[in-house]
Motif scaffolding. Sequence first.
Motif, PDB file in Angstrom:
ATOM      1  N   PHE A 210      14.006 -50.984  28.057  1.00  0.00           N
ATOM      2  CA  PHE A 210      14.110 -51.959  29.146  1.00  0.00           C
ATOM      3  C   PHE A 210      14.912 -51.368  30.312  1.00  0.00           C
ATOM      4  O   PHE A 210      14.505 -51.448  31.475  1.00  0.00           O
ATOM      5  CB  PHE A 210      14.750 -53.229  28.615  1.00  0.00           C
ATOM      6  CG  PHE A 210      14.727 -54.415  29.555  1.00  0.00           C
ATOM      7  CD1 PHE A 210      13.945 -54.440  30.685  1.00  0.00           C
ATOM      8  CD2 PHE A 210      15.491 -55.541  29.274  1.00  0.00           C
ATOM      9  CE1 PHE A 210      13.927 -55.537  31.544  1.00  0.00           C
ATOM     10  CE2 PHE A 210      15.487 -56.638  30.114  1.00  0.00           C
ATOM     11  CZ  PHE A 210      14.704 -56.632  31.257  1.00  0.00           C
ATOM     12  N   LYS A 211      16.064 -50.758  30.010  1.00  0.00           N
ATOM     13  CA  LYS A 211      16.888 -50.152  31.050  1.00  0.00           C
ATOM     14  C   LYS A 211      16.113 -49.067  31.811  1.00  0.00           C
ATOM     15  O   LYS A 211      16.171 -48.999  33.035  1.00  0.00           O
ATOM     16  CB  LYS A 211      18.144 -49.536  30.439  1.00  0.00           C
ATOM     17  CG  LYS A 211      19.178 -50.519  29.995  1.00  0.00           C
ATOM     18  CD  LYS A 211      20.369 -49.760  29.408  1.00  0.00           C
ATOM     19  CE  LYS A 211      21.325 -50.634  28.683  1.00  0.00           C
ATOM     20  NZ  LYS A 211      22.401 -49.863  28.054  1.00  0.00           N
ATOM     21  N   ASP A 212      15.419 -48.215  31.050  1.00  0.00           N
ATOM     22  CA  ASP A 212      14.665 -47.123  31.681  1.00  0.00           C
ATOM     23  C   ASP A 212      13.543 -47.669  32.564  1.00  0.00           C
ATOM     24  O   ASP A 212      13.269 -47.119  33.629  1.00  0.00           O
ATOM     25  CB  ASP A 212      14.097 -46.181  30.615  1.00  0.00           C
ATOM     26  CG  ASP A 212      15.177 -45.338  29.942  1.00  0.00           C
ATOM     27  OD1 ASP A 212      16.318 -45.315  30.441  1.00  0.00           O
ATOM     28  OD2 ASP A 212      14.872 -44.747  28.893  1.00  0.00           O
ATOM     29  N   LYS A 213      12.897 -48.746  32.134  1.00  0.00           N
ATOM     30  CA  LYS A 213      11.815 -49.352  32.909  1.00  0.00           C
ATOM     31  C   LYS A 213      12.360 -49.879  34.251  1.00  0.00           C
ATOM     32  O   LYS A 213      11.740 -49.710  35.292  1.00  0.00           O
ATOM     33  CB  LYS A 213      11.181 -50.490  32.106  1.00  0.00           C
ATOM     34  CG  LYS A 213      10.003 -51.135  32.743  1.00  0.00           C
ATOM     35  CD  LYS A 213       8.769 -50.305  32.496  1.00  0.00           C
ATOM     36  CE  LYS A 213       7.529 -51.118  32.767  1.00  0.00           C
ATOM     37  NZ  LYS A 213       6.336 -50.411  32.418  1.00  0.00           N
ATOM     38  N   VAL A 214      13.531 -50.507  34.196  1.00  0.00           N
ATOM     39  CA  VAL A 214      14.133 -51.055  35.414  1.00  0.00           C
ATOM     40  C   VAL A 214      14.573 -49.927  36.355  1.00  0.00           C
ATOM     41  O   VAL A 214      14.431 -50.034  37.578  1.00  0.00           O
ATOM     42  CB  VAL A 214      15.315 -51.991  35.066  1.00  0.00           C
ATOM     43  CG1 VAL A 214      16.088 -52.399  36.309  1.00  0.00           C
ATOM     44  CG2 VAL A 214      14.818 -53.218  34.336  1.00  0.00           C
ATOM     45  N   LYS A 215      15.065 -48.835  35.768  1.00  0.00           N
ATOM     46  CA  LYS A 215      15.483 -47.678  36.575  1.00  0.00           C
ATOM     47  C   LYS A 215      14.298 -46.963  37.200  1.00  0.00           C
ATOM     48  O   LYS A 215      14.470 -46.138  38.100  1.00  0.00           O
ATOM     49  CB  LYS A 215      16.253 -46.674  35.712  1.00  0.00           C
ATOM     50  CG  LYS A 215      17.618 -47.115  35.315  1.00  0.00           C
ATOM     51  CD  LYS A 215      18.262 -46.034  34.450  1.00  0.00           C
ATOM     52  CE  LYS A 215      19.575 -46.459  33.878  1.00  0.00           C
ATOM     53  NZ  LYS A 215      20.122 -45.431  32.974  1.00  0.00           N
ATOM     54  N   GLY A 216      13.096 -47.219  36.687  1.00  0.00           N
ATOM     55  CA  GLY A 216      11.916 -46.551  37.230  1.00  0.00           C
ATOM     56  C   GLY A 216      11.565 -45.262  36.533  1.00  0.00           C
ATOM     57  O   GLY A 216      10.884 -44.417  37.081  1.00  0.00           O
ATOM     58  N   GLN A 217      12.044 -45.077  35.316  1.00  0.00           N
ATOM     59  CA  GLN A 217      11.774 -43.830  34.586  1.00  0.00           C
ATOM     60  C   GLN A 217      10.627 -44.000  33.635  1.00  0.00           C
ATOM     61  O   GLN A 217      10.303 -44.986  33.136  1.00  0.00           O
ATOM     62  CB  GLN A 217      13.018 -43.392  33.824  1.00  0.00           C
ATOM     63  CG  GLN A 217      14.170 -43.096  34.759  1.00  0.00           C
ATOM     64  CD  GLN A 217      15.453 -42.780  34.006  1.00  0.00           C
ATOM     65  OE1 GLN A 217      15.559 -42.958  32.808  1.00  0.00           O
ATOM     66  NE2 GLN A 217      16.432 -42.299  34.741  1.00  0.00           N
TER      67      GLN A 217
ATOM     68  N   PRO B 197      20.607 -55.358  27.253  1.00  0.00           N
ATOM     69  CA  PRO B 197      19.284 -54.747  27.315  1.00  0.00           C
ATOM     70  C   PRO B 197      19.210 -53.449  26.519  1.00  0.00           C
ATOM     71  O   PRO B 197      20.187 -52.711  26.425  1.00  0.00           O
ATOM     72  CB  PRO B 197      19.068 -54.493  28.806  1.00  0.00           C
ATOM     73  CG  PRO B 197      20.425 -54.488  29.399  1.00  0.00           C
ATOM     74  CD  PRO B 197      21.292 -55.343  28.532  1.00  0.00           C
TER      75      PRO B 197
END
Length: 92
Positions: A85-92, A81
């Motif tokens: 994408f990673k930041d979106k999943v982390k909620g940032q 990823p």
Amino acid sequence: MNKTELIELLAEKSGTTKLLTEKVINAYLETVMDTVAKGENVSLVGFGVFSKAHRNARSGRNPANGQTIQLPATDLPKFVPGKIFKDKVKGQ
């Protein structure tokens, strides 16, 4: 979410028909799979990279009886990823 639900959501968001959306998704998936199978990467900036990974032959264990077995070398699809994408999943 399954493929049918994805098609419905994308058709709604893009304002196109479900049939057209399904054709586009099928063409996209086929293109990504064909490209990766040839050993080329598919890089979608921010989303991630699809690639082909090689796994060497190794020994394993049969879970049914505990016997050692040889697993052959194989090629596998891999996805890494991207940052967005990673930041979106982390909620940032």
